[in-house]
Write an enzyme that holds these catalytic residues in place. Sequence first.
Site, PDB file in Angstrom:
ATOM      1  N   ASP A  66      -1.100  47.447  10.475  1.00  0.00           N
ATOM      2  CA  ASP A  66      -1.876  46.394  11.143  1.00  0.00           C
ATOM      3  C   ASP A  66      -1.087  45.111  11.360  1.00  0.00           C
ATOM      4  O   ASP A  66      -0.395  44.630  10.450  1.00  0.00           O
ATOM      5  CB  ASP A  66      -3.063  46.003  10.250  1.00  0.00           C
ATOM      6  CG  ASP A  66      -4.350  46.678  10.671  1.00  0.00           C
ATOM      7  OD1 ASP A  66      -4.410  47.247  11.777  1.00  0.00           O
ATOM      8  OD2 ASP A  66      -5.304  46.633   9.871  1.00  0.00           O
ATOM      9  N   GLU A 100      -6.193  44.072  16.612  1.00  0.00           N
ATOM     10  CA  GLU A 100      -7.574  43.906  17.025  1.00  0.00           C
ATOM     11  C   GLU A 100      -7.553  43.288  18.424  1.00  0.00           C
ATOM     12  O   GLU A 100      -6.870  42.284  18.654  1.00  0.00           O
ATOM     13  CB  GLU A 100      -8.318  43.033  16.019  1.00  0.00           C
ATOM     14  CG  GLU A 100      -8.398  43.700  14.658  1.00  0.00           C
ATOM     15  CD  GLU A 100      -9.292  42.995  13.664  1.00  0.00           C
ATOM     16  OE1 GLU A 100      -9.895  41.953  14.002  1.00  0.00           O
ATOM     17  OE2 GLU A 100      -9.382  43.485  12.523  1.00  0.00           O
ATOM     18  N   ASP A 110      -5.136  45.884   7.255  1.00  0.00           N
ATOM     19  CA  ASP A 110      -5.235  44.560   6.638  1.00  0.00           C
ATOM     20  C   ASP A 110      -6.482  44.479   5.749  1.00  0.00           C
ATOM     21  O   ASP A 110      -6.725  43.462   5.100  1.00  0.00           O
ATOM     22  CB  ASP A 110      -5.195  43.438   7.682  1.00  0.00           C
ATOM     23  CG  ASP A 110      -6.359  43.464   8.640  1.00  0.00           C
ATOM     24  OD1 ASP A 110      -7.170  44.403   8.591  1.00  0.00           O
ATOM     25  OD2 ASP A 110      -6.469  42.520   9.460  1.00  0.00           O
ATOM     26  N   SER A 111      -7.240  45.604   5.673  1.00  0.00           N
ATOM     27  CA  SER A 111      -8.291  45.716   4.657  1.00  0.00           C
ATOM     28  C   SER A 111      -7.696  45.535   3.268  1.00  0.00           C
ATOM     29  O   SER A 111      -8.429  45.308   2.304  1.00  0.00           O
ATOM     30  CB  SER A 111      -8.990  47.081   4.758  1.00  0.00           C
ATOM     31  OG  SER A 111      -8.048  48.131   4.776  1.00  0.00           O
ATOM     32  N   GLU A 147     -14.498  50.602  16.087  1.00  0.00           N
ATOM     33  CA  GLU A 147     -15.163  50.416  14.789  1.00  0.00           C
ATOM     34  C   GLU A 147     -16.589  49.921  15.010  1.00  0.00           C
ATOM     35  O   GLU A 147     -16.818  48.938  15.727  1.00  0.00           O
ATOM     36  CB  GLU A 147     -14.383  49.402  13.933  1.00  0.00           C
ATOM     37  CG  GLU A 147     -15.070  49.161  12.590  1.00  0.00           C
ATOM     38  CD  GLU A 147     -14.197  48.460  11.553  1.00  0.00           C
ATOM     39  OE1 GLU A 147     -13.037  48.110  11.851  1.00  0.00           O
ATOM     40  OE2 GLU A 147     -14.699  48.278  10.424  1.00  0.00           O
ATOM     41  N   LYS A 170      -1.038  48.363  14.984  1.00  0.00           N
ATOM     42  CA  LYS A 170      -2.433  48.234  15.431  1.00  0.00           C
ATOM     43  C   LYS A 170      -2.790  46.762  15.524  1.00  0.00           C
ATOM     44  O   LYS A 170      -2.408  45.989  14.645  1.00  0.00           O
ATOM     45  CB  LYS A 170      -3.367  48.955  14.448  1.00  0.00           C
ATOM     46  CG  LYS A 170      -4.861  48.774  14.770  1.00  0.00           C
ATOM     47  CD  LYS A 170      -5.740  49.757  14.040  1.00  0.00           C
ATOM     48  CE  LYS A 170      -6.178  49.327  12.665  1.00  0.00           C
ATOM     49  NZ  LYS A 170      -6.938  48.060  12.617  1.00  0.00           N
TER      50      LYS A 170
HETATM   51  O1  KIV Z   1      -7.818  47.329   8.045  1.00  0.00           O
HETATM   52  C1  KIV Z   1      -8.340  48.463   8.063  1.00  0.00           C
HETATM   53  O2  KIV Z   1      -8.391  49.182   7.069  1.00  0.00           O
HETATM   54  C2  KIV Z   1      -8.899  48.917   9.328  1.00  0.00           C
HETATM   55  C3  KIV Z   1      -9.813  50.118   9.289  1.00  0.00           C
HETATM   56  C4  KIV Z   1     -11.156  49.722   8.810  1.00  0.00           C
HETATM   57  C5  KIV Z   1      -9.877  50.785  10.605  1.00  0.00           C
HETATM   58  O3  KIV Z   1      -8.664  48.330  10.345  1.00  0.00           O
END
Ligand code: KIV
Length: 262
Positions: free
Chosen positions: A89, A120, A50-51, A187, A118
């Site tokens: 994510d 959090e 989600d970056s 992280e 994934k």
């Molecule tokens: O969203 C993302 O790119 C991430 C990485 C920084 C691990 O969660």
Amino acid sequence: MSMPDSSVTLDTLHRMAREGGDRFAGLTAYDATFTRVLDACGVEFILVGDSLGMVIQGHPNTQPVTMDDMVYHTQCVARSIQRALLISDLPYMSCCDVPMAQANAMRLVQEGGAQVVKLEASQDQVEIVRALSDQGTPVCAHLGLRLQSLTKLTGIRRHGRTSEEADELQETALALEQAGADLLLVECVVDNLAAEITEQAGIPVIGIGSGAACDGQILVLYDLLGLTDPAPKHARSFMNSGRGVADAVRAYVEAVHSGSFP
Ligand code: KIV
């Protein structure tokens, strides 16, 4: 550089972690073209993170990213991935309760083509991880710095400096593994704590900004390409050779495998 012949699966990552030889390397990608390049360069996994809210959409943080955004970019990556494992994510507010998390995880898998989702995670997400695992969805639980929960009070910092925080992170990692997580991602966790979590875990641990002892590493692609300004402290640009993206990605994969990065 050792390269398995066939597609990378969770079993591949578990085997690499267990055997303790080469570390495995992952990068983020959000589109088909970069996915093709990264995949051909031998990354073991690709994360549709989600970056993308920051590096693709230009937001100041990840909170505006929606499920539709994640499904769309996961589809773009899934269309050109051939070898690497595809992780995607669950974005902000997409797993507020078990039914919502199960439905959204299924969207990433069924509509997007993700192989692992994934999320959090803190202690509050243990039951959600259990429910996802029970429905057969492979899960990566992301601990330590969690951008989705970032507030002005809990800015970007290394996690696990105090003994209370270190104990809590270790307990959370164990609880998430026992709930059925297939992978952990730590992280910005202090190096010695990330090493202990990796040592104690029975599942592979991926690190970012958490030292060199984790079983695998992940970087945001645009950090590796030296395009992020300002770059996070843990990042390294692999573009110094000046020979282009593929060489930079190969240099990164080789450095992770051999342990010379981070
Ligand atoms: O969203 C993302 O790119 C991430 C990485 C920084 C691990 O969660």
